[in-house]
Design a protein around this motif. Sequence first.
Motif, PDB file in Angstrom:
ATOM      1  N   GLY A 114      14.611  26.297  12.299  1.00 21.66           N
ATOM      2  CA  GLY A 114      15.467  25.205  13.102  1.00 21.66           C
ATOM      3  C   GLY A 114      15.830  24.225  12.282  1.00 21.66           C
ATOM      4  O   GLY A 114      15.678  24.137  10.897  1.00 21.66           O
ATOM      5  N   ILE A 115      16.474  22.949  12.807  1.00 19.29           N
ATOM      6  CA  ILE A 115      16.887  21.947  12.202  1.00 19.29           C
ATOM      7  C   ILE A 115      15.787  21.022  12.101  1.00 19.29           C
ATOM      8  O   ILE A 115      15.436  20.494  13.069  1.00 19.29           O
ATOM      9  N   CYS A 116      15.598  20.426  10.953  1.00 21.24           N
ATOM     10  CA  CYS A 116      14.372  19.835  10.757  1.00 21.24           C
ATOM     11  C   CYS A 116      14.961  18.154  10.567  1.00 21.24           C
ATOM     12  O   CYS A 116      15.842  17.836   9.687  1.00 21.24           O
ATOM     13  N   SER A 117      14.217  17.142  11.261  1.00 24.13           N
ATOM     14  CA  SER A 117      14.328  15.704  11.198  1.00 24.13           C
ATOM     15  C   SER A 117      14.037  15.167  10.026  1.00 24.13           C
ATOM     16  O   SER A 117      13.057  15.619   9.431  1.00 24.13           O
ATOM     17  N   ALA A 118      14.699  13.969   9.483  1.00 27.30           N
ATOM     18  CA  ALA A 118      14.251  13.284   8.202  1.00 27.30           C
ATOM     19  C   ALA A 118      12.798  12.398   8.611  1.00 27.30           C
ATOM     20  O   ALA A 118      11.891  12.445   7.686  1.00 27.30           O
ATOM     21  N   LYS A 119      12.480  12.301   9.974  1.00 27.78           N
ATOM     22  CA  LYS A 119      11.259  11.606  10.216  1.00 27.78           C
ATOM     23  C   LYS A 119       9.979  12.422   9.943  1.00 27.78           C
ATOM     24  O   LYS A 119       9.042  11.912   9.459  1.00 27.78           O
ATOM     25  N   ILE A 120       9.975  13.669  10.610  1.00 24.63           N
ATOM     26  CA  ILE A 120       8.863  14.612  10.020  1.00 24.63           C
ATOM     27  C   ILE A 120       8.873  14.844   8.644  1.00 24.63           C
ATOM     28  O   ILE A 120       7.625  14.885   8.281  1.00 24.63           O
ATOM     29  N   LEU A 121       9.981  15.039   8.064  1.00 27.99           N
ATOM     30  CA  LEU A 121       9.856  15.397   6.418  1.00 27.99           C
ATOM     31  C   LEU A 121       9.059  14.027   5.667  1.00 27.99           C
ATOM     32  O   LEU A 121       8.498  14.185   4.823  1.00 27.99           O
ATOM     33  N   ASN A 122       9.703  13.004   6.207  1.00 32.35           N
ATOM     34  CA  ASN A 122       9.055  11.505   5.572  1.00 32.35           C
ATOM     35  C   ASN A 122       7.703  11.524   5.755  1.00 32.35           C
ATOM     36  O   ASN A 122       7.023  11.157   4.849  1.00 32.35           O
ATOM     37  N   LYS A 123       7.283  11.796   7.040  1.00 33.88           N
ATOM     38  CA  LYS A 123       5.784  11.752   7.104  1.00 33.88           C
ATOM     39  C   LYS A 123       4.897  12.800   6.343  1.00 33.88           C
ATOM     40  O   LYS A 123       3.941  12.491   5.772  1.00 33.88           O
ATOM     41  N   VAL A 124       5.586  13.942   6.457  1.00 34.66           N
ATOM     42  CA  VAL A 124       4.954  15.093   5.286  1.00 34.66           C
ATOM     43  C   VAL A 124       4.640  14.481   3.872  1.00 34.66           C
ATOM     44  O   VAL A 124       3.617  14.604   3.240  1.00 34.66           O
ATOM     45  N   PHE A 125       5.889  13.995   3.420  1.00 36.14           N
ATOM     46  CA  PHE A 125       5.866  13.764   1.909  1.00 36.14           C
ATOM     47  C   PHE A 125       5.073  12.614   1.874  1.00 36.14           C
ATOM     48  O   PHE A 125       4.433  12.307   0.687  1.00 36.14           O
ATOM     49  N   ASP A 126       5.298  11.515   2.678  1.00 36.64           N
ATOM     50  CA  ASP A 126       4.442  10.226   2.540  1.00 36.64           C
ATOM     51  C   ASP A 126       2.923  10.464   2.410  1.00 36.64           C
ATOM     52  O   ASP A 126       2.388   9.902   1.657  1.00 36.64           O
ATOM     53  N   TYR A 127       2.601  11.588   3.390  1.00 33.00           N
ATOM     54  CA  TYR A 127       1.118  11.651   3.367  1.00 33.00           C
ATOM     55  C   TYR A 127       0.686  12.382   2.141  1.00 33.00           C
ATOM     56  O   TYR A 127      -0.341  11.974   1.513  1.00 33.00           O
ATOM     57  N   ALA A 128       1.428  13.411   1.566  1.00 40.15           N
ATOM     58  CA  ALA A 128       1.104  14.170   0.304  1.00 40.15           C
ATOM     59  C   ALA A 128       1.126  13.424  -0.798  1.00 40.15           C
ATOM     60  O   ALA A 128       0.227  13.389  -1.737  1.00 40.15           O
ATOM     61  N   PHE A 129       2.285  12.442  -1.083  1.00 38.43           N
ATOM     62  CA  PHE A 129       2.126  11.727  -1.983  1.00 38.43           C
ATOM     63  C   PHE A 129       1.630  10.210  -2.203  1.00 38.43           C
ATOM     64  O   PHE A 129       0.974  10.004  -3.425  1.00 38.43           O
ATOM     65  N   SER A 130       0.942   9.815  -1.140  1.00 39.14           N
ATOM     66  CA  SER A 130       0.012   8.766  -1.148  1.00 39.14           C
ATOM     67  C   SER A 130      -1.256   8.952  -1.131  1.00 39.14           C
ATOM     68  O   SER A 130      -2.311   8.189  -1.089  1.00 39.14           O
ATOM     69  N   GLY A 131      -1.593  10.318  -0.372  1.00 35.28           N
ATOM     70  CA  GLY A 131      -2.855  10.726  -0.117  1.00 35.28           C
ATOM     71  C   GLY A 131      -3.822  11.455  -1.158  1.00 35.28           C
ATOM     72  O   GLY A 131      -4.733  12.046  -0.724  1.00 35.28           O
ATOM     73  N   GLY A 132      -3.068  11.657  -2.574  1.00 38.88           N
ATOM     74  CA  GLY A 132      -3.868  12.483  -3.261  1.00 38.88           C
ATOM     75  C   GLY A 132      -3.672  13.934  -3.265  1.00 38.88           C
ATOM     76  O   GLY A 132      -4.647  14.664  -3.772  1.00 38.88           O
ATOM     77  N   VAL A 133      -2.792  14.618  -2.563  1.00 38.34           N
ATOM     78  CA  VAL A 133      -2.837  15.899  -2.399  1.00 38.34           C
ATOM     79  C   VAL A 133      -2.163  16.441  -3.513  1.00 38.34           C
ATOM     80  O   VAL A 133      -1.498  16.025  -4.602  1.00 38.34           O
ATOM     81  N   LYS A 134      -3.169  17.497  -3.959  1.00 36.46           N
ATOM     82  CA  LYS A 134      -2.830  18.404  -5.329  1.00 36.46           C
ATOM     83  C   LYS A 134      -1.689  19.489  -5.289  1.00 36.46           C
ATOM     84  O   LYS A 134      -1.013  19.639  -6.089  1.00 36.46           O
ATOM     85  N   GLU A 135      -1.558  20.073  -4.156  1.00 36.70           N
ATOM     86  CA  GLU A 135      -0.427  20.946  -3.948  1.00 36.70           C
ATOM     87  C   GLU A 135       0.264  20.814  -2.710  1.00 36.70           C
ATOM     88  O   GLU A 135      -0.376  20.789  -1.473  1.00 36.70           O
ATOM     89  N   LEU A 136       1.822  20.714  -2.924  1.00 33.07           N
ATOM     90  CA  LEU A 136       2.398  20.477  -1.771  1.00 33.07           C
ATOM     91  C   LEU A 136       3.529  21.773  -1.589  1.00 33.07           C
ATOM     92  O   LEU A 136       4.291  21.976  -2.532  1.00 33.07           O
TER      93      LEU A 136
END
Length: 418
Positions: free
Chosen positions: A107-129
Amino acid sequence: MPRATQKQTLKRLRVEEGKKTDTTVADRLTDLPESLQLHILSSLETKHAFKTSVLSKSWASKWTCVPLLNFSSFGFKKLNEFDKFVFNTLSIRRSAKLEKLTFRRHGICSAKILNKVFDYAFSGGVKELDVSIIRSRKDKSWPILEHMTSDSLTSLKLDSNSNMGCSFLGPRSGGAFNKLTSLYLKRVIIGDLDPFSGFPALKKLTLVSCNLLQTDGTTNTLNVHAPQLLELTISDYYVNYRCQLTTPNLRYFNCRGCNFPRLQGGGLPVLDTVVIDFIGSCRENQRRKTFDDLMMLFNTLHNAKSLTLYSAVVQLMTFFLEDLAKRCSPFQELKCLKMDFSRFHYQRLFEGDCRSLGELLKVVPSVKGYLLKNSHEAKCTMVYPDYDDPLQESTCSTSQASKRCKCVQISTIKLEGK
């Protein structure tokens, strides 16, 4: 004993047995080593891993220790329910660092949910996204965050079915992305002149249906400046832009598209494996230009030790056998040549060419002779379509030309007999 009493007794025994069985199963799960428990949870989608919290008190927060989060919207009836679940899950404080975060949404993805995913990955020390969407709602670009850097990310995959911009391509400072070794981009619009120099440790790069941002009055050139790069794949190549390679350690190159990329650079001294496929439709008046582009590509890849050509590439070369006879092969050190005809039965890419595979194979020795002209000890492997005959793959040495031709003729007879 009265019949009614017997029924009640049997019913009570079944209930007690059921309770006993459930207790036994719960005990077995709890008694498993924690590493095995987390391994089991890691193999589940996050939605199902979360549901295990109802098993017992000891499992209530077990899912928060899983090193993998796997979000997929295909298990939800409504997309807003999926988005809410992802948002709430990523808002929970975890007791363990996350190794990998996977997010797949239709479907069509909103910027809000994408920002949440990226923010969590980039600030939380994720190794693979690993993020895969159909398309975004408004801006048609991957998120732009203030802290769009990561000192832990080693693998990044961005997959979209519509063209999207990518703000963090290009030179960066402050130690950003110093550990990123694998980058996969699909349908990304590349606007920076030096998009990959910000990833100093990059070893594997895959570009699928990516486009350069058009600039007026200049020649579009994709610069791949990656000194540590070992593998480069350019797939679904539709546009005719130049590709400037500064990749002295490149060992593997794979290209697949409607055109052959025009590679430029200072050479590929340690190149080992090359795979080339052609998927475009080609009219008769376009064959010469396409063939010339292929010859230029061969010249750039002359250091290859292993070369794999799919049937469409070989088919193109058979249109210019007289030209090949006059040319000197650029390949000086080939050890292995593979011609793959496994997809020939459904490929009709060249206008006006109605040859069967058997007819094509009769002229293939001339193509092999050109490619292996300077590599006399190289082995050649032919892979044919599966026509209910499992023995339709042959390997031969170029030092035995007569045997090689005989091998092709035998295979041709088999195919024609089918």
